[in-house]
Design an enzyme around this catalytic site. Structure first.
Site, mmCIF file in Angstrom:
data_model
loop_
_atom_site.group_PDB
_atom_site.id
_atom_site.type_symbol
_atom_site.label_atom_id
_atom_site.label_comp_id
_atom_site.label_asym_id
_atom_site.label_seq_id
_atom_site.Cartn_x
_atom_site.Cartn_y
_atom_site.Cartn_z
ATOM 1 N N THR A 144 0.878 -1.185 0.000
ATOM 2 C CA THR A 144 0.000 0.000 0.000
ATOM 3 C C THR A 144 0.912 1.231 0.000
ATOM 4 O OG1 THR A 144 -0.199 -0.235 2.406
ATOM 5 C CG2 THR A 144 -2.016 -1.033 1.071
ATOM 6 N N LYS A 166 4.071 -6.869 3.554
ATOM 7 C CA LYS A 166 3.808 -5.442 3.353
ATOM 8 C C LYS A 166 3.419 -4.850 4.693
ATOM 9 C CE LYS A 166 0.311 -3.524 3.159
ATOM 10 N NZ LYS A 166 -0.540 -2.814 4.196
ATOM 11 N N THR A 177 -0.239 -10.630 12.337
ATOM 12 C CA THR A 177 0.736 -9.788 11.651
ATOM 13 C C THR A 177 0.022 -8.913 10.638
ATOM 14 O OG1 THR A 177 2.678 -9.794 10.237
ATOM 15 C CG2 THR A 177 1.150 -11.634 10.000
ATOM 16 N N GLU A 256 6.473 3.929 8.637
ATOM 17 C CA GLU A 256 6.144 5.236 8.060
ATOM 18 C C GLU A 256 7.060 6.333 8.607
ATOM 19 O OE1 GLU A 256 1.490 4.676 6.818
ATOM 20 O OE2 GLU A 256 1.942 5.233 8.869
ATOM 21 N N ASN A 379 0.668 10.694 7.908
ATOM 22 C CA ASN A 379 -0.605 10.277 8.489
ATOM 23 C C ASN A 379 -1.586 11.403 8.756
ATOM 24 O OD1 ASN A 379 -0.577 7.353 8.799
ATOM 25 N ND2 ASN A 379 1.337 7.771 9.891
ATOM 26 N N THR A 384 -8.196 12.166 2.824
ATOM 27 C CA THR A 384 -8.823 13.286 2.118
ATOM 28 C C THR A 384 -7.868 13.932 1.132
ATOM 29 O OG1 THR A 384 -8.195 14.674 3.962
ATOM 30 C CG2 THR A 384 -10.441 13.836 3.932
#
Lengths: 384, 384
Positions: A144, A166, A177, A256, A379, A384
């Site tokens: 993703t 992933k 997981t 991230e 994040n 949006t």
């Protein structure tokens, strides 16, 4: 790097237009029904993909696994379940196998339906004899917001184990997981595979945390085609562990906004629960994570993260030793020049924190990543 | 704004050079021994200030409280305890009271000793008849990295309750709080004061979280001078609650890097444990906090944060209702124009999330703040 899947597996990765033009539909199939096992999220908001796969793999057999990425199909009510079943039925029709032999996993945004017109078109266009893609392409197909595909392989006698994973956020799997798919051509009984897989996941993916948030979609699946014949089970479990450990570290490193892999080892603990709880408290502390991001040897925050696990009344400041890398920082105090040297160590890509509790002889290791302004930026504006 | 302390209290705030030239030494004293109560961190690395104050307030009496800010005096071994005792003895000498009647609190960097030469000079120079300062100056004196002083007051009959608090990070008090000092001139028995104070703290400071990290130094102290005579106990508890609630929200709003106050109310829960656990899971989720920072109505993350509390097997997606402000977002789906309106709501300084679980009739409210790149910047470079 080209890593083919083990013998007896075929793959198909394509774009069906879930979100953009990147690969979002991945199918890996064996040549028939084969041994399989799965571990899943314990979330109370588990998505239909998890519900369906849990049911379909209960007999420890499967034929294929399909992954739709960029949309989790979670919290969509009963139509979400209808959509998930339509996908596995479409795959079963194309492969000519039972619906119950198809597993499904899905991650991405929560609370949006699949674009079913495009999904249906994709299912209609599944090729009869797909051109196989390598494991790297499979890993890319399930991504993703990952920045790199995650692949690992290991050998067990004449057999191979190949895994893909992933996941970069909403990551603190709890007895489960993210999405990780593992394939082996070893011939192994489903019950043995299931037992070994659970042990391996518990020591690897269940020990990683990016941000303490447990996904609604965590799915770990292993399939064994048997094409390479039987192998020593210990060697196979060891190869599975090696693959899972490598994927776990790849996931943590690609967290991230992450710039560093953090490994926290807690030893001399009373039991595994104590070791893992305190290790996770350290690796999850936003103050520890930001200090490491800034290469700041602020070991007081590690002391804080140990101390806040107040349920362990046998843990005492008098017996605790804290090290960054191999450098003791508590209780023996460091001078300013030593602190500067430590800051240099912490500027590296791998930071290890090693804590001895002095309450017993058990240890645990967990992995995580630093907390950067990149995490916040990624994040703060996602849907949006 | 000038808020004087209640009758019967005197204050002295000064700089003794702990770190820079800002106020770092605060003393509030009654005119003699008076009723007092305290609640403290449960950290296993609790600092000497906590250890000493817990012991000194055990008899529910105290004469004075001293606060040193900018240095927590934590994890300094036995010399840390010696230093803390030297401070309370110095204060007791200056006031002519028993050492056991002096309470102490301290927050700031961990693992560094007080600069004792400067502390001793400060203790020697304590004025005999200090010029009283108002509550705002007291609140400023106990600040570390707070951006604003935090003060609140309320009345209970003829008596007043005035409270101050500090704290912007390392904040998830667990059965305790940061530093908050509350003073009243009501005449109240120590045991009554203690009981009321614990109930109030449990509904206020124990319901705030900035970053899930529990401090080693959390200290909440209340002192009652008795100068205004006895008052109705319900009115007094209500005034204490009002002051504590205001301070709690001020702390959340001033969270490190915070731009918004988040209030999460969970109702229709089975019991208070369930309501508070799920409310804290939501307010602590980095993904929820970053979404709110970005004014992104990504309610799927709220669903995730509910779902990850998998120990509550009675919580079911089928009964959960999620609202942002008063707008239901799940299960009734919102159209794109409604989502845009919601984003406008989320751009405000106060964001409320309201979840109904449908498992019972109990509710809980907790407070927190958004997670910004400012939090990361503040914490990535603190000690060095």
């Amino acid at each position: 790097m080209t890593i083919s899947l083990p013998l007896g597996f075929h793959s198909h990765v394509t774009n069906i237009g879930i979100k953009d033009s990147s690969a979002d539909f991945t199918l890996v199939r064996a040549e028939g029904q084969c041994a399989a096992a799965g571990v899943f999220t314990q979330s109370r908001f588990a998505g239909p993909s998890v519900v369906v796969s849990r049911r379909h793999v209960a007999n420890l057999r499967a034929h294929a696994v399909v992954v739709i990425s960029k949309n989790a199909n979670v919290a969509n009510g009963s139509v979400g379940m209808d959509d998930a079943m339509e996908v596995v039925e479409g795959v079963a029709n194309a492969l000519g196998c039972a619906t119950e032999d198809v597993l499904i996993a899905s991650t991405g945004v929560i609370g949006r339906r699949y674009p079913m017109d495009r999904v249906r078109a994709g299912l209609m266009n599944l090729p009869n004899n797909p051109h196989d893609v390598d494991a790297l392409a499979v890993a890319r197909g399930i991504m993703t917001t990952d920045t790199v595909p995650k692949v690992a392989e290991a050998n067990a006698g004449s057999a191979r184990v190949v895994g893909v994973a992933k996941g970069v956020g909403m990551i603190e799997p709890n007895m489960a997981t993210l999405i990780t798919l593992m394939f082996t051509d070893a011939a192994v009984d489903g019950a043995d595979l299931d037992r070994m897989f659970r042990r391996v996941i518990d020591k690897t993916f269940n020990c990683v945390s990016i941000d303490t948030d447990t996904s609604t979609s965590d799915t770990a699946i292993v399939m064994a085609s048997g094409a390479a014949g039987p192998v020593d089970l210990e060697a196979l479990e060891s190869a599975m562990y090696e693959v899972a450990l490598s994927l776990t570290k790849q996931v943590a490193r690609d967290g991230e906004g992450a710039e560093k892999l953090i490994e926290v080892c807690v030893d001399q603990a009373r039991d595994e629960h104590q070791a893992k709880t305190i290790a996770k408290s350290i690796v999850n502390s936003p103050l520890v994570k930001t200090a490491i991001h800034g290469a700041d040897p602020n070991w007081g925050r590690v002391a804080m993260a140990i101390g806040k696990c107040h349920e362990f009344t046998d843990v005492s400041e008098d017996r605790v030793i804290i090290r960054f890398g191999t450098q003791e920082v508590f209780p023996t105090p460091l001078g300013d020049s030593d602190l500067r040297a430590l800051s240099d160590y912490m500027k590296g890509e791998d930071v290890r924190i090693h804590v001895s509790l002095g309450t017993g002889t058990t240890s645990a290791t967990v992995w995580g990543c630093d907390l950067s302004d990149g995490y916040v930026r990624i994040n703060a504006d996602y849907t949006t």
